[in-house]
Design an enzyme around this catalytic site. Structure first.
Site, PDB file in Angstrom:
ATOM      1  N   LYS A 183     -18.831  -2.432  38.442  1.00  0.00           N
ATOM      2  CA  LYS A 183     -18.156  -3.731  38.427  1.00  0.00           C
ATOM      3  C   LYS A 183     -16.687  -3.606  38.847  1.00  0.00           C
ATOM      4  O   LYS A 183     -16.062  -4.604  39.184  1.00  0.00           O
ATOM      5  CB  LYS A 183     -18.288  -4.393  37.055  1.00  0.00           C
TER       6      LYS A 183
HETATM    7  C1  LIG Z   1     -23.661  -5.194  35.030  1.00  0.00           C
HETATM    8  C2  LIG Z   1     -24.443  -3.923  34.997  1.00  0.00           C
HETATM    9  C3  LIG Z   1     -25.758  -3.810  35.532  1.00  0.00           C
HETATM   10  C4  LIG Z   1     -26.485  -5.014  36.094  1.00  0.00           C
HETATM   11  O1  LIG Z   1     -25.962  -5.452  37.314  1.00  0.00           O
HETATM   12  P1  LIG Z   1     -26.346  -6.890  37.883  1.00  0.00           P
HETATM   13  O2  LIG Z   1     -25.507  -7.097  39.071  1.00  0.00           O
HETATM   14  O3  LIG Z   1     -26.030  -7.868  36.775  1.00  0.00           O
HETATM   15  O4  LIG Z   1     -27.806  -6.872  38.182  1.00  0.00           O
HETATM   16  C5  LIG Z   1     -26.372  -2.573  35.530  1.00  0.00           C
HETATM   17  N1  LIG Z   1     -25.780  -1.492  34.994  1.00  0.00           N
HETATM   18  C6  LIG Z   1     -24.537  -1.550  34.462  1.00  0.00           C
HETATM   19  C7  LIG Z   1     -23.956  -0.328  33.881  1.00  0.00           C
HETATM   20  C8  LIG Z   1     -23.819  -2.754  34.448  1.00  0.00           C
HETATM   21  O5  LIG Z   1     -22.588  -2.802  33.884  1.00  0.00           O
END
Ligand SMILES: *Cc1c(COP(=O)(O)O)cnc(C)c1O
Length: 433
Positions: free
Chosen positions: A107
């Site tokens: 993210k």
């Molecule tokens: C947010 C997140 C996901 C999921 O990603 P999406 O884009 O919501 O499908 C998977 N793994 C981790 C560690 C995350 O923080």
């Protein structure tokens, strides 16, 4: 480039509006009107380009009409100040490590890009500072707070539920200082979310200060995630392993895999995709039946994927012209119980020495089960295993090392503003700023 809403009832928006507003007026998700294919010459030479060069080419296709070249280049290069290596785990399975950024999760890419793009638009408008409100159950708060840390003209308020986030997650947004304020709400995540929503709807608050949201459905957070799929392809091509490439994405809200599908539409030569789920299997069931039936999420050890109604499903559905058949031709699914996730973490460690986090483990498992003859797979390691240290240690019967970057957060002094879950109190706090 203009942006339309997946619900089709909101006016067409500029990039600037889509970024500042986040969600369209009809509560739909913004989609770019066109997806520009990249030239064959780009793919012919991609293995000789750096991550930043690749990302800039992709960014140019999305944002080049709305952001001048020099600024866009600076935004891309500044966002991607860390590597995303594809690391060999077995002969035909590689891990795309997305945890080398400041908060050790993928993210970071979207949050850092969005912070810089927002700053670009604010500077252009020459307007007063803007306040970002974000409610978090853990990971989003840290990525957004760190993405905006030190960005001029922007103040960030992270609302989180007292005692409901892990100590490691908490220190990633409570120890930063500068333009970041953590607000510790005496309640649950839904209370935090409700406070943020009420603030956006309150006229007095909005005339007192400029508010914006850094929600994960923002186009400035989701489109930049496509960058690293091109870079993964480049790395695999360099190894001569990209002819039948399968990319597996551990998925929750489906923003990450949606960015990959945009990449494919731009010409990225990936054979097919797998969406790996934990026990929250709404998308998996959709693939099998053609029926999309959201349901309440269940708690798992891969908690960032505990989503029962993935918001980016609307984008995928729209991208494939609402055709179940078309979606199934590019994507297959997998779903794993906590027990299977734990077994995978143990097995991979024992047979290869590689430590997966609970989300990445779903990705590895889906490739191990699903790869066909001649295919090579890359799964996304979406966060560093140390972010889930308690879970991973218990599974491995071991104590995994905490990277220095993460340990540094834990040394900082925690600072937060205590808050009740009543809007009157939060409003009084905002009006006094
Ligand atoms: C947010 C997140 C996901 C999921 O990603 P999406 O884009 O919501 O499908 C998977 N793994 C981790 C560690 C995350 O923080």
């Amino acid at each position: 480039m203009k942006y339309y809403s997946t619900n089709g009832k909101a006016p067409i928006a500029t990039l600037e509006k889509a970024v500042v507003k986040g969600l369209a007026e009809d509560r739909g998700l913004y989609m770019p009107e066109r997806i520009k294919p990249l030239p064959q010459s780009f793919f012919d030479n991609i293995e000789n380009l750096s991550f930043q060069e690749i990302a800039y080419t992709v960014a140019e296709a999305f944002f080049g009409e709305d952001v001048d070249a020099e600024s866009l280049k600076n935004i891309v290069y500044d966002t991607l100040s860390f590597d995303v290596p594809a690391v060999k785990v077995t002969d035909n399975i590689y891990s795309l490590e997305l945890f080398h950024g400041p908060t050790l999760a993928f993210k970071d890419v979207g949050a850092r890009f969005m912070a810089r793009l927002l700053q670009y638009f604010l500077k252009k408008q020459g307007k007063e500072e803007v306040n970002v409100l974000v409610a978090t159950s853990g990971d989003t708060g840290s990525a957004v707070a760190n993405g905006f840390l030190g960005v001029e003209g922007i103040k960030v308020f992270v609302l989180y539920p007292k005692g409901k986030v892990s100590p490691i997650q908490e220190c990633q947004f409570t120890t930063l200082g500068k333009n970041i304020t953590a607000i510790e709400v005496d309640g649950v995540f839904d209370d935090c979310q409700a406070l943020v929503k009420s603030a956006f709807m309150d006229e007095e608050v909005n005339s007192h200060m400029r508010l914006t949201s850094a929600n994960s459905i923002n186009v400035a957070r989701f489109l930049p995630q496509s960058f690293y799929y091109f870079y993964a392809y480049a790395q695999m091509k360099k190894r001569g392993l990209a002819d039948k490439l399968v990319v597996c994405v551990p998925s929750g809200n489906f923003g990450n895999i949606c960015s990959a599908l945009f990449g494919k539409r731009m010409g990225l030569p990936v054979s097919r995709f797998i969406a790996a789920n934990n026990a929250n299997d709404v998308f998996f069931k959709y693939l099998a039946t053609g029926e999309y039936s959201p349901k309440p999420s269940v708690q798992t050890i891969a908690n960032a994927m505990d989503v029962g109604d993935p918001s980016n499903f609307a984008r995928i559905y729209d991208l494939y012209g609402k055709s179940h058949e078309a979606i199934c031709s590019d994507i297959s699914g997998a779903t794993y119980s906590d027990e299977q996730i734990a077994d995978t973490i143990r097995q991979v460690r024992n047979s290869t020495g590689y430590v997966c986090d609970p989300h990445g483990a779903c990705g590895f498992k889906a490739l191990e089960m699903g790869l066909r003859q001649g295919e090579v797979g890359v799964f996304l390691e979406t966060a560093h295993p140390a972010k889930f240290k308690d879970t991973v240690d218990k599974i491995l019967g071991d104590s995994i090392e905490i990277p220095a970057k993460l340990a540094a957060f834990m040394k900082g002094e925690k600072q937060s503003v205590p808050m009740s879950s009543r809007f009157e109190d939060f409003k009084a706090f905002l009006m006094a700023l």
